[in-house]
Design a protein around this motif. Structure first.
Motif, PDB file in Angstrom:
ATOM      1  N   ARG A 115       2.450  83.760  18.439  1.00  0.00           N
ATOM      2  CA  ARG A 115       2.956  84.248  16.998  1.00  0.00           C
ATOM      3  C   ARG A 115       4.062  83.431  16.425  1.00  0.00           C
ATOM      4  O   ARG A 115       4.975  83.218  17.396  1.00  0.00           O
ATOM      5  N   GLN A 116       4.349  83.229  15.368  1.00  0.00           N
ATOM      6  CA  GLN A 116       5.519  82.509  14.689  1.00  0.00           C
ATOM      7  C   GLN A 116       6.991  83.295  14.810  1.00  0.00           C
ATOM      8  O   GLN A 116       7.954  82.592  14.983  1.00  0.00           O
ATOM      9  N   ASP A 117       6.715  84.589  15.283  1.00  0.00           N
ATOM     10  CA  ASP A 117       8.147  85.402  15.431  1.00  0.00           C
ATOM     11  C   ASP A 117       8.260  85.467  17.147  1.00  0.00           C
ATOM     12  O   ASP A 117       9.142  86.461  17.308  1.00  0.00           O
ATOM     13  N   SER A 118       7.619  84.762  17.794  1.00  0.00           N
ATOM     14  CA  SER A 118       7.681  84.965  19.301  1.00  0.00           C
ATOM     15  C   SER A 118       9.198  84.462  19.714  1.00  0.00           C
ATOM     16  O   SER A 118       9.561  84.865  20.909  1.00  0.00           O
ATOM     17  N   ASP A 151       7.245  76.084  14.647  1.00  0.00           N
ATOM     18  CA  ASP A 151       6.682  75.405  13.178  1.00  0.00           C
ATOM     19  C   ASP A 151       6.174  73.926  13.214  1.00  0.00           C
ATOM     20  O   ASP A 151       5.971  73.342  12.438  1.00  0.00           O
ATOM     21  N   ALA A 152       6.315  73.437  14.402  1.00  0.00           N
ATOM     22  CA  ALA A 152       6.069  71.977  14.792  1.00  0.00           C
ATOM     23  C   ALA A 152       4.543  71.599  14.630  1.00  0.00           C
ATOM     24  O   ALA A 152       3.930  72.719  14.715  1.00  0.00           O
ATOM     25  N   PRO A 153       4.242  70.418  14.444  1.00  0.00           N
ATOM     26  CA  PRO A 153       2.558  70.286  14.040  1.00  0.00           C
ATOM     27  C   PRO A 153       1.947  70.564  15.556  1.00  0.00           C
ATOM     28  O   PRO A 153       0.844  71.276  15.225  1.00  0.00           O
ATOM     29  N   LEU A 154       2.403  70.671  16.534  1.00  0.00           N
ATOM     30  CA  LEU A 154       1.915  70.989  17.823  1.00  0.00           C
ATOM     31  C   LEU A 154       1.077  72.614  17.637  1.00  0.00           C
ATOM     32  O   LEU A 154       0.048  72.747  18.101  1.00  0.00           O
ATOM     33  N   ALA A 205       1.521  74.674  14.600  1.00  0.00           N
ATOM     34  CA  ALA A 205       1.174  74.624  13.232  1.00  0.00           C
ATOM     35  C   ALA A 205      -0.308  74.533  12.981  1.00  0.00           C
ATOM     36  O   ALA A 205      -1.129  75.207  12.466  1.00  0.00           O
ATOM     37  N   LEU A 206      -0.774  73.244  13.359  1.00  0.00           N
ATOM     38  CA  LEU A 206      -1.958  72.800  13.566  1.00  0.00           C
ATOM     39  C   LEU A 206      -3.088  73.462  14.187  1.00  0.00           C
ATOM     40  O   LEU A 206      -4.074  73.923  13.728  1.00  0.00           O
ATOM     41  N   MET A 207      -2.503  74.177  15.476  1.00  0.00           N
ATOM     42  CA  MET A 207      -3.405  75.011  16.319  1.00  0.00           C
ATOM     43  C   MET A 207      -3.641  76.200  15.316  1.00  0.00           C
ATOM     44  O   MET A 207      -4.823  76.712  15.308  1.00  0.00           O
ATOM     45  N   ARG A 208      -2.666  76.776  14.966  1.00  0.00           N
ATOM     46  CA  ARG A 208      -2.679  78.195  14.047  1.00  0.00           C
ATOM     47  C   ARG A 208      -3.845  77.905  12.862  1.00  0.00           C
ATOM     48  O   ARG A 208      -4.421  78.702  12.489  1.00  0.00           O
ATOM     49  N   PHE A 252      10.643  67.973  20.635  1.00  0.00           N
ATOM     50  CA  PHE A 252      10.473  69.385  21.254  1.00  0.00           C
ATOM     51  C   PHE A 252      11.870  70.011  21.249  1.00  0.00           C
ATOM     52  O   PHE A 252      12.713  69.640  22.040  1.00  0.00           O
ATOM     53  N   ARG A 253      11.864  70.829  20.398  1.00  0.00           N
ATOM     54  CA  ARG A 253      13.067  71.999  20.168  1.00  0.00           C
ATOM     55  C   ARG A 253      12.939  73.045  21.184  1.00  0.00           C
ATOM     56  O   ARG A 253      12.191  73.708  21.036  1.00  0.00           O
TER      57      ARG A 253
END
Length: 269
Positions: free
Chosen positions: A171-174, A145-148, A150-153, A258-259
Motif C-alpha cells: 500500500r501507498q501509506d505503508s 511512488d517510484a516506478p518500481l 507504481a508500475l507494479m500497482r 532508492f530512497r
C-alpha cells in the motif's frame, strides 16, 4: 491477502546494497546504557545484518526476530556465542504483535516496518521495553511512488489482473512522511533524529531491477500467483517490459535510485 512467502536466496542476491543502509543507521546510534547491552532486531531476515550488530557491540546479547520460517532457516550459521563474549540468537515473532518481555538497550529494525500495518501503534510498547537511555532505531524503504512500485500497482489494477491482484501490492501509506515519525517519537518522550537518503544503486546483469524486486516488493504478487505458474510468468513478463523502459541500461550498469527513511530515537534517561 496471503502473507508473502520469502526467498532468502533471492533476497541475498543484492545483499551488499541492502546491507549498506543498516550500516548507515547504526552509525547514528549513540552509546547504549547496558554493559553488556541487550539488543533486539525486529524483522531480522536471513541474519546477515543481525551479525553486524555483534561486530558493533561484541559483548552484546542479541536476538533476531522474524515471522518467516524460510528466513529463520538461513540464520543458523550466525547463531551462538560471538567472538567478543556475547551471544546471537534467533526466534520466531511477528513484529506487529511483538512485545518486549525483558528490558533492551537497543531495539532495531532494518527494512521491515513497511510490512507492519499500524507500526506507529507499536512504538509505545517497544519504548516501554527500553532501558532509560536506550534507543529505538529503524530504516525503511521510502520509495512507494517510484516506478518500481507504481508500475507494479498500475499493472495489478489493470483489467487483466484486477480481480486477482488489485489489492495485493504494498500500500501507498505503508510508510509515513518523515515529519510524522519525528512528531510521534518526540511526543512519546524521545530525542528523535529522522532523515532520508537516496541511494543510486548501480546494478549489473540482465533485468537487474526485476531481480531486485523479486526479493522484496514483488513477493506478495508472486505469493498470490504461486498456484498458477502460467499467470505468474505472464505478470512477470509484462512487469519486466515496463521496468526495462523505466530503468534503462547504461554502459556501466542499470541505475536504481532508492530512497530510504531512517529514524534513531533515544529514550530519556
Amino acid at each position: 491477502m496471503k502473507t508473502p512467502t520469502w526467498d532468502p536466496a533471492q533476497y541475498l542476491r543484492h545483499a551488499g546494497h541492502r546491507a549498506r543502509p543498516f550500516t548507515d543507521l547504526l552509525a547514528r546510534v549513540p552509546d547504549l546504557p547496558g554493559d553488556p547491552p541487550r539488543i533486539a532486531d525486529l524483522g531480522c531476515g536471513p541474519g546477515n545484518v543481525t551479525a553486524v550488530l555483534a561486530a558493533r557491540w561484541p559483548a552484546a546479547r542479541i536476538t533476531g526476530y522474524d515471522n518467516s520460517p524460510e528466513m529463520l532457516a538461513r540464520t543458523e550459521p550466525y547463531a551462538g556465542p560471538t567472538a567478543g563474549g556475547g551471544r546471537l540468537d534467533f526466534a520466531h515473532a511477528d513484529a506487529a504483535a511483538w512485545t518486549p518481555e525483558e528490558t533492551y538497550d537497543l531495539i532495531v529494525s532494518n527494512a521491515a516496518l513497511h510490512w507492519v500495518e499500524g507500526h506507529l501503534d507499536a512504538f509505545p510498547r517497544w519504548l516501554a521495553g527500553l532501558a532509560p537511555g536506550g534507543t529505538l532505531a529503524f530504516q525503511v524503504p521510502d520509495n512507494i511512488d517510484a516506478p518500481l512500485h507504481a508500475l507494479m500497482r498500475e499493472l495489478a489494477a489493470g483489467a487483466r489482473w484486477r480481480s486477482r491482484l488489485g489489492e495485493v501490492p504494498r500500500r501507498q501509506d505503508s510508510v509515513h512522511p518523515p515529519a510524522v515519525y519525528l512528531d510521534h517519537l518526540a511526543r512519546l518522550g524521545c530525542e528523535p533524529d529522522v532523515w532520508q537518503t537516496t541511494y543510486q544503486h548501480v546494478l549489473a546483469g540482465e533485468d537487474p531491477v526485476l531481480d531486485w524486486v523479486k526479493g522484496t516488493g514483488l513477493r506478495p504478487v508472486l505469493t498470490a500467483l504461486a498456484d498458477d505458474p502460467e499467470a505468474r510468468d505472464a505478470f512477470v513478463a509484462e512487469y519486466r517490459a515496463l521496468l526495462r523502459a523505466a530503468y534503462p541500461t547504461t554502459p556501466y550498469g542499470t541505475v536504481l535510485p532508492f530512497r530510504r527513511l531512517f529514524a534513531v530515537a533515544r529514550k530519556e534517561g
